[in-house]
Motif scaffolding. Sequence first.
Motif, mmCIF file in Angstrom:
data_model
loop_
_atom_site.group_PDB
_atom_site.id
_atom_site.type_symbol
_atom_site.label_atom_id
_atom_site.label_comp_id
_atom_site.label_asym_id
_atom_site.label_seq_id
_atom_site.Cartn_x
_atom_site.Cartn_y
_atom_site.Cartn_z
ATOM 1 N N GLN B 19 42.886 45.757 53.428
ATOM 2 C CA GLN B 19 42.246 44.477 53.151
ATOM 3 C C GLN B 19 41.081 44.655 52.182
ATOM 4 N N LEU B 20 40.266 45.684 52.425
ATOM 5 C CA LEU B 20 39.136 45.961 51.544
ATOM 6 C C LEU B 20 39.610 46.199 50.122
ATOM 7 N N GLU B 21 40.656 47.014 50.019
ATOM 8 C CA GLU B 21 41.166 47.330 48.690
ATOM 9 C C GLU B 21 41.659 46.077 47.974
ATOM 10 N N MET B 22 42.344 45.227 48.722
ATOM 11 C CA MET B 22 42.853 44.001 48.114
ATOM 12 C C MET B 22 41.716 43.101 47.658
ATOM 13 N N GLU B 23 40.699 42.975 48.502
ATOM 14 C CA GLU B 23 39.573 42.128 48.122
ATOM 15 C C GLU B 23 38.884 42.688 46.891
ATOM 16 N N TYR B 24 38.762 44.009 46.852
ATOM 17 C CA TYR B 24 38.171 44.652 45.680
ATOM 18 C C TYR B 24 38.958 44.295 44.425
ATOM 19 N N ARG B 25 40.279 44.381 44.549
ATOM 20 C CA ARG B 25 41.114 44.108 43.396
ATOM 21 C C ARG B 25 41.003 42.657 42.946
ATOM 22 N N VAL B 26 40.949 41.749 43.901
ATOM 23 C CA VAL B 26 40.813 40.333 43.567
ATOM 24 C C VAL B 26 39.475 40.087 42.873
ATOM 25 N N ASP B 27 38.401 40.690 43.404
ATOM 26 C CA ASP B 27 37.088 40.546 42.778
ATOM 27 C C ASP B 27 37.097 41.090 41.364
ATOM 28 N N LEU B 28 37.731 42.241 41.204
ATOM 29 C CA LEU B 28 37.812 42.864 39.879
ATOM 30 C C LEU B 28 38.506 41.918 38.903
ATOM 31 N N TYR B 29 39.635 41.375 39.335
ATOM 32 C CA TYR B 29 40.370 40.457 38.472
ATOM 33 C C TYR B 29 39.533 39.236 38.121
ATOM 34 N N ASN B 30 38.851 38.658 39.118
ATOM 35 C CA ASN B 30 38.047 37.465 38.859
ATOM 36 C C ASN B 30 36.890 37.767 37.908
ATOM 37 N N ALA B 31 36.264 38.918 38.098
ATOM 38 C CA ALA B 31 35.146 39.273 37.222
ATOM 39 C C ALA B 31 35.633 39.495 35.798
ATOM 40 N N MET B 32 36.779 40.150 35.671
ATOM 41 C CA MET B 32 37.348 40.394 34.342
ATOM 42 C C MET B 32 37.661 39.061 33.664
ATOM 43 N N THR B 33 38.271 38.162 34.416
ATOM 44 C CA THR B 33 38.613 36.852 33.852
ATOM 45 C C THR B 33 37.360 36.123 33.394
ATOM 46 N N ALA B 34 36.345 36.095 34.235
ATOM 47 C CA ALA B 34 35.129 35.365 33.896
ATOM 48 C C ALA B 34 34.439 35.963 32.679
ATOM 49 N N SER B 35 34.294 37.294 32.671
ATOM 50 C CA SER B 35 33.617 37.943 31.551
ATOM 51 C C SER B 35 34.362 37.709 30.246
ATOM 52 N N CYS B 36 35.665 37.904 30.270
ATOM 53 C CA CYS B 36 36.432 37.771 29.032
ATOM 54 C C CYS B 36 36.484 36.321 28.570
ATOM 55 N N PHE B 37 36.463 35.395 29.499
ATOM 56 C CA PHE B 37 36.405 33.988 29.105
ATOM 57 C C PHE B 37 35.100 33.713 28.378
ATOM 58 N N ALA B 38 34.007 34.199 28.945
ATOM 59 C CA ALA B 38 32.699 33.967 28.328
ATOM 60 C C ALA B 38 32.612 34.622 26.964
ATOM 61 N N LYS B 39 33.221 35.809 26.833
ATOM 62 C CA LYS B 39 33.076 36.544 25.581
ATOM 63 C C LYS B 39 34.062 36.135 24.506
ATOM 64 N N CYS B 40 35.190 35.585 24.886
ATOM 65 C CA CYS B 40 36.247 35.370 23.904
ATOM 66 C C CYS B 40 36.535 33.911 23.560
ATOM 67 N N MET B 41 36.184 33.014 24.452
ATOM 68 C CA MET B 41 36.603 31.631 24.237
ATOM 69 C C MET B 41 35.563 30.830 23.490
ATOM 70 N N ASP B 42 36.032 30.050 22.559
ATOM 71 C CA ASP B 42 35.197 29.107 21.854
ATOM 72 C C ASP B 42 34.903 27.941 22.784
ATOM 73 N N THR B 43 33.620 27.751 23.096
ATOM 74 C CA THR B 43 33.304 26.750 24.114
ATOM 75 C C THR B 43 33.291 25.329 23.590
ATOM 76 N N ARG B 44 33.703 25.145 22.354
ATOM 77 C CA ARG B 44 33.807 23.772 21.882
ATOM 78 C C ARG B 44 35.095 23.123 22.406
ATOM 79 N N TYR B 45 36.017 23.974 22.899
ATOM 80 C CA TYR B 45 37.254 23.482 23.490
ATOM 81 C C TYR B 45 37.953 22.483 22.597
#
Lengths: 101, 85
Positions: B19-45
């Motif tokens: 369970q711990l490992e899975m939660e870690y993996r989910v957190d990792l994925y969410n953090a990666m998604t959030a960071s890359c969204f902030a860094k790569c997406m044009d926020t003018r949408y």
Amino acid sequence: MNPADLEGLPEEDKQKMVAMIDNMQMKDSLRMYNRLVEKCFNNCVSSFRRKNLDSEEERCVTKCCEKFLKHSARVSVRFAELNAGAEAMMQQQVLQQQQQR
Amino acid sequence: MSNPNMSPAEKAKAFDMAQLEMEYRVDLYNAMTASCFAKCMDTRYKEGDLNVGENSCVDRCAAKYWQVTGIVGQMLGGMQQQQPR
């Protein structure tokens, strides 16, 4: 974690794992919902002269959601690839260690 | 965990670790998604679709994020080996 990992487990354990995975997915969906709202709100809404969203803000929020969901999908594909790559590498290392014995 | 001869205590521990490992993996994925969204997406949408530049940016961002995770794991030692598991 792929479904194949659960093969070979006794039924009771399998059910427990499946229940845990379902629970985590629910939790994660709810969290994602809140995060997405916050993100799109922060990026799209900045004036409070009126109570209702104007059409530009609405459009912006819609596009923001679309974009984020597509982005999420792409990241999940890359994430799975990176994961699979890392697992393959680890299995190789384990094999090598076994051969050296 | 696929060993049927595990004692209930061992099984419970393995379950918690999974369970711990899975939660870690989910957190990792969410953090990666959030960071890359902030860094790569044009926020003018301007559009709902990702353009070519954004696509490449996301791919590279994910790869780099993964590498950073590996390095940090090495630095912290113990929990991870050469790559995040």
